[in-house]
Every structure is written in structure tokens, then in C-alpha cells.
Design a protein around this motif. Structure first.
Motif, PDB file in Angstrom:
ATOM      1  N   UNK A   1      63.021  37.085  17.407  1.00  0.00           N
ATOM      2  CA  UNK A   1      63.037  37.735  16.237  1.00  0.00           C
ATOM      3  C   UNK A   1      63.443  36.353  15.231  1.00  0.00           C
ATOM      4  N   UNK A   2      64.253  36.157  16.030  1.00  0.00           N
ATOM      5  CA  UNK A   2      64.945  34.857  13.906  1.00  0.00           C
ATOM      6  C   UNK A   2      64.077  33.674  14.390  1.00  0.00           C
ATOM      7  N   UNK A   3      63.320  33.219  15.011  1.00  0.00           N
ATOM      8  CA  UNK A   3      61.910  32.385  14.309  1.00  0.00           C
ATOM      9  C   UNK A   3      60.875  32.566  13.357  1.00  0.00           C
ATOM     10  N   UNK A   8      59.267  33.343   7.956  1.00  0.00           N
ATOM     11  CA  UNK A   8      58.311  34.146   7.055  1.00  0.00           C
ATOM     12  C   UNK A   8      58.879  33.380   6.025  1.00  0.00           C
ATOM     13  N   UNK A   9      60.447  33.028   6.228  1.00  0.00           N
ATOM     14  CA  UNK A   9      61.441  32.620   4.832  1.00  0.00           C
ATOM     15  C   UNK A   9      60.634  31.266   4.209  1.00  0.00           C
ATOM     16  N   UNK A  10      60.632  30.424   5.131  1.00  0.00           N
ATOM     17  CA  UNK A  10      59.499  29.502   4.591  1.00  0.00           C
ATOM     18  C   UNK A  10      57.890  29.434   4.019  1.00  0.00           C
ATOM     19  N   UNK A  11      57.544  30.737   4.712  1.00  0.00           N
ATOM     20  CA  UNK A  11      56.226  30.648   4.195  1.00  0.00           C
ATOM     21  C   UNK A  11      56.459  31.325   2.935  1.00  0.00           C
ATOM     22  N   UNK A  15      55.063  30.006  -1.048  1.00  0.00           N
ATOM     23  CA  UNK A  15      55.175  30.211  -1.506  1.00  0.00           C
ATOM     24  C   UNK A  15      55.315  30.566  -2.946  1.00  0.00           C
ATOM     25  N   UNK A  16      56.608  30.139  -3.267  1.00  0.00           N
ATOM     26  CA  UNK A  16      57.335  30.191  -4.573  1.00  0.00           C
ATOM     27  C   UNK A  16      57.706  28.784  -5.185  1.00  0.00           C
TER      28      UNK A  16
END
Length: 44
Positions: A1-3, A8-11, A15-16
Motif C-alpha cells: 500500500x505504501x509503495x 502516485x505521489x511521484x506521478x 505532472x505538476x
């Protein structure tokens, strides 16, 4: 789950970064002005 959350945070960070780069990496003085009659658009 953490991975999954980390991925998702890296993606989201990528994007930002892409959006920020495209918004603020233009010319310092803005778009250059065209000289001549065709600069104003289609005037016939």
C-alpha cells in the motif's frame, strides 16, 4: 500500500513539474510582436 501511494505521489509531482515548466518557461518579455500588416490578423 505504501509503495502504491509513493508511486502516485511521484506521478503527481511529475505532472505538476510539467505544468509548471510549460507555464513559466516562456520568453522573458512575452511573445514577440510581428511587424507588418499581417500581425493584426486577417484584414482583407
Amino acid at each position: 500500500m505504501g509503495l502504491l501511494l509513493l508511486e502516485a505521489l511521484a506521478a503527481l509531482a511529475v505532472l505538476v513539474l510539467i505544468v509548471w515548466w510549460t507555464m513559466f518557461s516562456g520568453r522573458k518579455g512575452g511573445e514577440r510582436q510581428e511587424r507588418g500588416d499581417e500581425a493584426d490578423g486577417d484584414e482583407s
